[in-house]
Design a protein around this motif. Sequence first.
Motif, PDB file in Angstrom:
ATOM      1  N   PHE A 190      18.396  43.428  43.571  1.00  0.00           N
ATOM      2  CA  PHE A 190      18.365  42.312  44.524  1.00  0.00           C
ATOM      3  C   PHE A 190      18.273  40.981  43.791  1.00  0.00           C
ATOM      4  O   PHE A 190      18.980  40.018  44.111  1.00  0.00           O
ATOM      5  CB  PHE A 190      17.171  42.502  45.472  1.00  0.00           C
ATOM      6  CG  PHE A 190      17.094  41.481  46.578  1.00  0.00           C
ATOM      7  CD1 PHE A 190      18.176  41.248  47.421  1.00  0.00           C
ATOM      8  CD2 PHE A 190      15.921  40.763  46.802  1.00  0.00           C
ATOM      9  CE1 PHE A 190      18.107  40.304  48.434  1.00  0.00           C
ATOM     10  CE2 PHE A 190      15.847  39.826  47.818  1.00  0.00           C
ATOM     11  CZ  PHE A 190      16.935  39.595  48.641  1.00  0.00           C
ATOM     12  N   ARG A 193      21.548  40.155  42.384  1.00  0.00           N
ATOM     13  CA  ARG A 193      22.470  39.715  43.445  1.00  0.00           C
ATOM     14  C   ARG A 193      22.180  38.250  43.840  1.00  0.00           C
ATOM     15  O   ARG A 193      23.089  37.445  44.019  1.00  0.00           O
ATOM     16  CB  ARG A 193      22.313  40.648  44.648  1.00  0.00           C
ATOM     17  CG  ARG A 193      23.158  40.292  45.850  1.00  0.00           C
ATOM     18  CD  ARG A 193      24.631  40.614  45.624  1.00  0.00           C
ATOM     19  NE  ARG A 193      25.458  40.124  46.699  1.00  0.00           N
ATOM     20  CZ  ARG A 193      26.551  39.376  46.533  1.00  0.00           C
ATOM     21  NH1 ARG A 193      26.959  39.042  45.332  1.00  0.00           N
ATOM     22  NH2 ARG A 193      27.252  38.977  47.565  1.00  0.00           N
ATOM     23  N   LEU A 194      20.857  37.916  43.950  1.00  0.00           N
ATOM     24  CA  LEU A 194      20.496  36.535  44.317  1.00  0.00           C
ATOM     25  C   LEU A 194      20.978  35.556  43.253  1.00  0.00           C
ATOM     26  O   LEU A 194      21.493  34.478  43.552  1.00  0.00           O
ATOM     27  CB  LEU A 194      18.980  36.395  44.500  1.00  0.00           C
ATOM     28  CG  LEU A 194      18.344  37.110  45.703  1.00  0.00           C
ATOM     29  CD1 LEU A 194      16.861  36.775  45.802  1.00  0.00           C
ATOM     30  CD2 LEU A 194      19.037  36.727  47.014  1.00  0.00           C
ATOM     31  N   LEU A 197      24.611  35.003  43.681  1.00  0.00           N
ATOM     32  CA  LEU A 197      24.929  34.151  44.835  1.00  0.00           C
ATOM     33  C   LEU A 197      24.600  32.690  44.552  1.00  0.00           C
ATOM     34  O   LEU A 197      25.357  31.785  44.918  1.00  0.00           O
ATOM     35  CB  LEU A 197      24.141  34.620  46.068  1.00  0.00           C
ATOM     36  CG  LEU A 197      24.621  35.925  46.693  1.00  0.00           C
ATOM     37  CD1 LEU A 197      23.580  36.497  47.655  1.00  0.00           C
ATOM     38  CD2 LEU A 197      25.946  35.712  47.430  1.00  0.00           C
ATOM     39  N   VAL A 207      21.089  30.099  48.084  1.00  0.00           N
ATOM     40  CA  VAL A 207      21.460  31.421  48.587  1.00  0.00           C
ATOM     41  C   VAL A 207      21.815  31.266  50.062  1.00  0.00           C
ATOM     42  O   VAL A 207      20.954  30.880  50.854  1.00  0.00           O
ATOM     43  CB  VAL A 207      20.286  32.415  48.439  1.00  0.00           C
ATOM     44  CG1 VAL A 207      20.647  33.757  49.046  1.00  0.00           C
ATOM     45  CG2 VAL A 207      19.902  32.557  46.983  1.00  0.00           C
ATOM     46  N   ILE A 210      19.754  33.842  53.824  1.00  0.00           N
ATOM     47  CA  ILE A 210      18.819  34.756  53.152  1.00  0.00           C
ATOM     48  C   ILE A 210      18.450  35.936  54.053  1.00  0.00           C
ATOM     49  O   ILE A 210      18.203  37.052  53.574  1.00  0.00           O
ATOM     50  CB  ILE A 210      17.556  33.993  52.652  1.00  0.00           C
ATOM     51  CG1 ILE A 210      16.673  34.866  51.763  1.00  0.00           C
ATOM     52  CG2 ILE A 210      16.731  33.458  53.782  1.00  0.00           C
ATOM     53  CD1 ILE A 210      17.237  35.183  50.425  1.00  0.00           C
ATOM     54  N   HIS A 212      20.344  37.618  55.960  1.00  0.00           N
ATOM     55  CA  HIS A 212      21.394  38.613  55.764  1.00  0.00           C
ATOM     56  C   HIS A 212      21.180  39.352  54.433  1.00  0.00           C
ATOM     57  O   HIS A 212      21.339  40.568  54.340  1.00  0.00           O
ATOM     58  CB  HIS A 212      22.735  37.874  55.800  1.00  0.00           C
ATOM     59  CG  HIS A 212      23.922  38.750  55.623  1.00  0.00           C
ATOM     60  ND1 HIS A 212      24.336  39.606  56.608  1.00  0.00           N
ATOM     61  CD2 HIS A 212      24.780  38.910  54.588  1.00  0.00           C
ATOM     62  CE1 HIS A 212      25.401  40.263  56.178  1.00  0.00           C
ATOM     63  NE2 HIS A 212      25.695  39.851  54.960  1.00  0.00           N
ATOM     64  N   GLN A 213      20.794  38.591  53.415  1.00  0.00           N
ATOM     65  CA  GLN A 213      20.563  39.215  52.098  1.00  0.00           C
ATOM     66  C   GLN A 213      19.368  40.171  52.164  1.00  0.00           C
ATOM     67  O   GLN A 213      19.396  41.252  51.583  1.00  0.00           O
ATOM     68  CB  GLN A 213      20.311  38.159  51.007  1.00  0.00           C
ATOM     69  CG  GLN A 213      21.347  37.057  50.907  1.00  0.00           C
ATOM     70  CD  GLN A 213      22.764  37.595  50.762  1.00  0.00           C
ATOM     71  OE1 GLN A 213      22.968  38.694  50.243  1.00  0.00           O
ATOM     72  NE2 GLN A 213      23.733  36.828  51.248  1.00  0.00           N
ATOM     73  N   HIS A 216      20.370  43.448  53.723  1.00  0.00           N
ATOM     74  CA  HIS A 216      21.025  44.335  52.751  1.00  0.00           C
ATOM     75  C   HIS A 216      20.000  44.946  51.800  1.00  0.00           C
ATOM     76  O   HIS A 216      20.068  46.121  51.456  1.00  0.00           O
ATOM     77  CB  HIS A 216      22.088  43.559  51.964  1.00  0.00           C
ATOM     78  CG  HIS A 216      23.366  43.443  52.719  1.00  0.00           C
ATOM     79  ND1 HIS A 216      24.575  43.816  52.200  1.00  0.00           N
ATOM     80  CD2 HIS A 216      23.635  43.024  53.966  1.00  0.00           C
ATOM     81  CE1 HIS A 216      25.530  43.626  53.091  1.00  0.00           C
ATOM     82  NE2 HIS A 216      24.975  43.135  54.171  1.00  0.00           N
ATOM     83  N   LEU A 234      23.892  46.027  47.661  1.00  0.00           N
ATOM     84  CA  LEU A 234      23.622  44.839  46.849  1.00  0.00           C
ATOM     85  C   LEU A 234      24.733  44.580  45.836  1.00  0.00           C
ATOM     86  O   LEU A 234      24.590  43.748  44.956  1.00  0.00           O
ATOM     87  CB  LEU A 234      22.259  44.986  46.153  1.00  0.00           C
ATOM     88  CG  LEU A 234      21.093  45.138  47.140  1.00  0.00           C
ATOM     89  CD1 LEU A 234      19.791  45.459  46.419  1.00  0.00           C
ATOM     90  CD2 LEU A 234      20.918  43.871  47.970  1.00  0.00           C
TER      91      LEU A 234
END
Length: 397
Positions: A190, A193-194, A197, A207, A210, A212-213, A216, A234
């Motif tokens: 995660f 992934r952040l 982004l 980001v 957030i 939505h993130q 996931h 992710l």
Amino acid sequence: MDRIAALGCARLRWPLLGSRVVCFGLGPHRARAKASISKALPATETAEAPGTGPGDRRPRGLEELPGPGKLRFFFQLLMQGYVLHLHHLQVLNKAKYGPMWITRIGSQTYVHLASAPLLEQVMRQEGKYPIRDDMDLWKDHRDQQGLAYGPFTMQGQRWYELRQVLNQRMLKPDEAALYADVLNEVIDSFMARLKQLRGESASGDQVPDIAHQFYHFSLEAICYILFEKRIGCLERSTPQDTKAFINSVGLMFRNSLYATFLPKWTRPLLPFWKRYLDGWNTIFSFGKKMIDQKLKDIEAQLQTAGPDGVQISGYLHFLLNGRQLSPHEAVGSLSELLMAGVDTTSNTLTWALYHLSKSLKIQEALHEEVVGVVPAGQVPQHKDLAHMPLLKAVLKE
Ligand code: HEM
């Protein structure tokens, strides 16, 4: 059928539908509700309710509770479009009627509680087998497809017995320790992934969406815990069947709202019921695929290592291996656990960040606490949480 539904429960995504603080049956619950109003509400809350002036501690019955008439409620839901914005309607109704009000639709009567003390009182009077919404809409799907019920759809003694099984290795706070490594692995992905982004955003440090993130992240984590499999939420591009699963959750929830409020005879005529069933079917086939895969793995291990050589790897394996649940029962229960663990977790995290963003002082104190216990470069362990009271308080808040 009369019900007491609780607003303010974390499961606002299922208001009127699957709120878990819901009772039915007129007699005792009616009596409970009456007792609750005068005893549980702080003076400021009771004073808000029309007809409950200062000093008026008289318990009221269902027929005395305020609320919109049947036609008005129907109009608000379907004509004014509140069916997909029930949370707004709840806020309006609380402002208008106070912390306890009533709505009626078809043969159903709902009593809404919008006050923490009232909710607390309802929950504290529960016995061994708490009474919940009967989840008719969910059961209709399970019955139609010949699927097993899970913890949300079972009631009474059977629910209790199922919970005895599911509680092992899962639904008790201490058991969370078992999943520290699994969670740390997902958190690493995660964070990566952040970072990705942020790097891709116009300002280089933003980001987008957030919530939505977090959705996931939660789905990835809960699937890994339940099914012991990473599902790619992710990754830069989400795999097709994971995408289909995510869409089907939205499809099921949205259409279940229409299916709740529209009479049963509209089911074959309007598109909502079919979409609702389609949503569930995709959710269940996703769960079934995971379980079938696990069964194959167990079978392969048995072939090579024999019964004593099989290592229990995780929750699903534990449930299937000891024959705690049959594969048929596991599909029913794990699909419901999947529903329980995703948006609850992601919404909680989103709100926590929102409030932290508004209070720099608490944000700084929290950061200090966390890095004090787990310095940079060290991997957090379950035992570390005991030394982070502020973190616990933030999440609880
Ligand atoms: C911050 C995250 C979460 C919140 C706020 C939350 C909130 C709630 C609430 C309010 C209830 C109803 C309690 C009741 O009826 O007495 C509930 C029930 C439940 N939750 Fe959670 N939950 C969260 C995460 C999870 C996770 C990660 C799981 C595991 C997969 C889970 C599994 C369940 C189950 C199975 C039930 C039904 C209990 C039953 O009726 O037997 N929840 N949750």
